[in-house]
Design a protein around this motif. Structure first.
Motif: not given
Length: 103
Positions: A90-100
């Motif tokens: 899920y985090l990989l699909q959202r991209g970025g570093n996880g802080n928005g």
């Protein structure tokens, strides 16, 4: 004169019979003591046997319990790994570093 040797001989026989009877009495007492000691040892051995049987049952129950705990832990581990994989994807699909912020 023949009465004196005969009398001595009877006295010796009586002494031997008395000694034999005394020895037999002591042997009988010792045998009775040994029988009592054997009965006590047998009773204690029976108690130990019962305790060992109880411990054997307890070890069997503990073994079953730990096998269940291990099986549950393995199942939980698989579930946790699956959840971590799902979150990671899920985090990989959202991209970025996880802080928005992507950046």
């Amino acid at each position: 004169m023949t009465d004196i040797p005969q009398s001595n001989r009877l006295d010796r026989i009586e002494q031997l019979l008395l000694l034999t009877t005394t020895a037999l009495g002591e042997t009988a007492k010792q045998q009775q003591a040994n029988t009592q000691a054997i009965a006590q040892v047998t009773a204690r051995l029976d108690q130990l046997t019962l305790k060992v049987d109880g411990l054997t049952d307890d070890v069997g129950l503990l073994t079953d319990y730990f096998q269940t705990v291990i099986a549950n832990a393995e199942s939980d581990r698989e579930i946790f790994q699956s959840e971590i994989r799902r979150i990671w994807e899920y985090l990989l699909q959202r991209g970025g570093n996880g802080n928005g912020h992507t950046g």
